[in-house]
Design a protein around this motif. Sequence first.
Motif, short mmCIF file in Angstrom:
data_model
loop_
_atom_site.label_atom_id
_atom_site.label_comp_id
_atom_site.label_asym_id
_atom_site.label_seq_id
_atom_site.Cartn_x
_atom_site.Cartn_y
_atom_site.Cartn_z
N LEU A 140 0.77 -1.03 0.08
CA LEU A 140 -0.04 0.05 0.09
C LEU A 140 1.14 1.04 -0.01
CD1 LEU A 140 -2.96 1.40 0.36
CD2 LEU A 140 -2.55 1.08 2.88
N THR A 141 0.71 2.05 -0.96
CA THR A 141 1.44 3.62 -0.85
C THR A 141 0.57 4.68 -0.38
OG1 THR A 141 0.51 4.05 -2.97
CG2 THR A 141 2.44 2.78 -3.24
N ALA A 142 1.32 5.37 0.22
CA ALA A 142 0.55 6.66 0.83
C ALA A 142 -0.22 7.47 -0.18
CB ALA A 142 1.83 7.41 1.49
N ASP A 143 0.57 7.49 -1.31
CA ASP A 143 -0.32 8.37 -2.37
C ASP A 143 -1.68 7.77 -2.85
OD1 ASP A 143 1.78 10.10 -2.51
OD2 ASP A 143 2.71 9.21 -4.27
N ALA A 144 -1.87 6.49 -3.00
CA ALA A 144 -2.76 5.57 -3.05
C ALA A 144 -3.63 5.71 -2.01
CB ALA A 144 -2.68 4.17 -3.26
N SER A 164 -14.26 9.07 5.99
CA SER A 164 -13.16 8.11 6.36
C SER A 164 -12.67 7.96 7.81
CB SER A 164 -11.85 8.26 5.54
OG SER A 164 -11.95 8.28 4.08
N LYS A 165 -12.93 7.05 8.46
CA LYS A 165 -12.68 6.93 9.90
C LYS A 165 -11.60 5.77 10.43
CE LYS A 165 -15.66 6.60 14.22
NZ LYS A 165 -17.08 6.31 14.66
N VAL A 166 -11.70 4.73 9.64
CA VAL A 166 -10.52 3.62 9.93
C VAL A 166 -9.78 3.20 8.80
CG1 VAL A 166 -10.47 1.29 10.76
CG2 VAL A 166 -12.30 2.94 11.84
N LEU A 167 -8.53 2.90 9.09
CA LEU A 167 -7.91 2.08 7.82
C LEU A 167 -7.49 0.89 8.67
CD1 LEU A 167 -5.98 1.99 5.49
CD2 LEU A 167 -4.14 3.25 7.00
N MET A 168 -7.64 -0.18 7.83
CA MET A 168 -7.21 -1.45 8.14
C MET A 168 -5.90 -1.95 7.38
SD MET A 168 -11.03 -3.26 8.27
CE MET A 168 -10.38 -5.03 8.86
N LEU A 169 -5.04 -2.44 7.90
CA LEU A 169 -3.56 -3.01 7.35
C LEU A 169 -3.54 -4.28 7.78
CD1 LEU A 169 -1.45 0.00 8.23
CD2 LEU A 169 -2.53 -0.48 6.23
N ASN A 170 -2.89 -4.99 6.97
CA ASN A 170 -2.62 -6.57 7.12
C ASN A 170 -1.09 -6.75 6.62
OD1 ASN A 170 -3.41 -9.64 5.79
ND2 ASN A 170 -2.43 -9.27 7.79
N PHE A 171 -0.11 -6.40 7.28
CA PHE A 171 1.20 -6.90 6.79
C PHE A 171 1.94 -7.59 7.77
CE2 PHE A 171 -0.09 -3.11 4.16
CZ PHE A 171 0.01 -3.50 2.97
N PRO A 172 2.73 -8.71 7.51
CA PRO A 172 2.68 -9.20 6.27
C PRO A 172 1.29 -9.73 5.93
CG PRO A 172 4.51 -10.23 7.55
CD PRO A 172 3.73 -9.09 8.57
N CYS A 173 0.92 -9.64 4.41
CA CYS A 173 -0.55 -9.83 3.95
C CYS A 173 -0.71 -11.04 3.56
CB CYS A 173 -0.65 -8.90 2.85
SG CYS A 173 -2.10 -8.69 2.01
N ASN A 174 -1.94 -11.55 3.85
CA ASN A 174 -2.78 -12.51 3.30
C ASN A 174 -3.60 -12.11 2.35
OD1 ASN A 174 -4.27 -14.85 2.65
ND2 ASN A 174 -5.09 -14.96 4.72
N PRO A 175 -3.46 -12.20 1.01
CA PRO A 175 -2.89 -13.38 0.48
C PRO A 175 -1.71 -13.41 -0.37
CG PRO A 175 -4.19 -12.38 -1.31
CD PRO A 175 -4.42 -11.71 -0.03
N THR A 176 -1.18 -12.06 -0.24
CA THR A 176 0.08 -11.85 -1.34
C THR A 176 1.38 -11.92 -0.71
OG1 THR A 176 0.09 -9.54 -0.66
CG2 THR A 176 -1.26 -10.01 -2.53
N ILE A 217 2.34 6.78 5.74
CA ILE A 217 0.94 6.30 5.96
C ILE A 217 0.43 6.67 7.43
CG2 ILE A 217 -0.42 4.37 6.18
CD1 ILE A 217 0.91 3.11 4.05
N ALA A 218 1.56 6.83 8.39
CA ALA A 218 1.14 7.10 9.67
C ALA A 218 0.73 8.58 9.75
CB ALA A 218 2.32 6.87 10.64
N ARG A 219 1.79 9.44 9.11
CA ARG A 219 1.59 10.94 8.86
C ARG A 219 0.09 11.22 8.37
NH1 ARG A 219 1.87 14.80 11.81
NH2 ARG A 219 4.00 13.82 12.30
N LEU A 220 -0.34 10.65 7.52
CA LEU A 220 -1.70 10.61 6.64
C LEU A 220 -2.87 10.48 7.94
CD1 LEU A 220 -1.49 9.24 3.15
CD2 LEU A 220 -1.90 11.79 3.67
N CYS A 221 -2.53 9.29 8.37
CA CYS A 221 -3.64 8.85 9.52
C CYS A 221 -3.82 10.00 10.55
CB CYS A 221 -3.19 7.65 10.15
SG CYS A 221 -3.18 6.20 8.91
N ILE A 222 -2.71 10.62 11.00
CA ILE A 222 -2.66 11.60 12.07
C ILE A 222 -3.35 13.11 11.41
CG2 ILE A 222 -1.18 13.19 13.45
CD1 ILE A 222 0.73 10.89 13.58
N ASP A 223 -2.88 13.21 10.19
CA ASP A 223 -3.25 14.36 9.59
C ASP A 223 -4.87 14.38 9.39
OD1 ASP A 223 -0.96 15.45 9.63
OD2 ASP A 223 -0.58 15.34 7.27
N HIS A 224 -5.55 12.88 9.04
CA HIS A 224 -6.64 13.03 8.86
C HIS A 224 -7.69 12.20 9.76
CE1 HIS A 224 -6.66 14.19 4.58
NE2 HIS A 224 -5.42 13.50 4.52
#
Length: 390
Positions: A152-156, A165-177, A189-196
């Motif tokens: 996942l990129t910060a730009d995406a 938008s209220k929640v971001l779900m992350l799964n790393f290492p990722c299932n299925p990839t 990504i952390a900075r975006l979460c704080i800013d938003h």
Amino acid sequence: MSPKKYIADHIRDVPKSGIREFFDIVAQEKEVISLGVGEPDFDTPWHIREAAIYSLEHGRTHYTSNLGLPELRTSICRYVHKHFGVAYDPRTEVIITVGVSEAIDLALRAMLNPGDEVLYHEPCYVSYSPSVTMAHGKAIAIPTRAEDQFRLTADALKSRITERSKVLMLNFPCNPTGATQTRAELEKIARLCIDHDLIVLTDEIYSELTYDNAEHVSIASFPGMRDRCVFLHGFSKAFAMTGWRIGYACAPAFLTDAMMKIHQYAILCANTTSQDAAIEALEHGSRGVETMRREYEHRRNYIVRAFNDLGLACHKPVGAFYIFPNITSTGLTSREFSLGLLEKKKVACVPGPAFGVSGEGFVRCCYATSLDQIKTAMERIGDFINEARK
């Protein structure tokens, strides 16, 4: 009587798991080599099973606190601080759940109001989007790409954030990839979460299973993130304890308290015997984890090389125990490939779209099975591909 009348609208429209649908078909076949089910082929190490036996023999068969055994919560806090660099209070900031799946459900139901948006990267674990829907939220998928190693990129992420938008779900290492994240990208990504002002659900169930001496970094460890993260982890993958159904969530007390309200009415507490076994796993299980991790890495190296030798582009994942090869060169859809491989060669893998629409053109293969089985499966897959291309 109209059956539809008695089923809630938001439940009726939730699709059944693409994995389970496929394996209902697999169950009807005989002598199949399965590269499908995401479960360690190792038995739970003996010392962990022995701890459960000891627990039963000594009559530890009663309810625990709703939050879970105090000694397990204390052990979890030591483990999380040592391995992830995040400190939690075992009295108020940890809840023991029936697997990580329950922890995800509790967190979403505790936080979401109808229409709140939950962002998540796709392809992803099959339960994420349905779990959001069942909590009356709106699931917003952010596609990831093979050329980015499915990170996942910060730009995406930024392009999909809205006022709802209220929640971001992350799964790393990722299932299925099998994708992992770099420290640099996680910082963005952390900075975006704080800013938003986003809360992050970070599912790190595969964190112990990383390869090539890669560093696993938790987003909860970055400045300003601990108090806006729900850190999710458990015992199924690294400790080979899938059937014990034991997981946990670490979060600020106000979130843990809200999750506990749902948990105490719906579940009451996690299985006492499993909690005792989990203590043993955390305190004395590191050697077994490392033994299994080395074996997975050896299998990963073989299966990635084998798929690439067959002409199917397959990035080399750094975590979990899955690969996600691209099968478009065969001229088949993911489902056609998977069903044809099962029917003609008795090898089971999972069609990529089971993990979201962006999974089309890929299949998930799990290498949590013996190397001998993997070698035989790859020979059969090679025969199937040659026939398909003809």
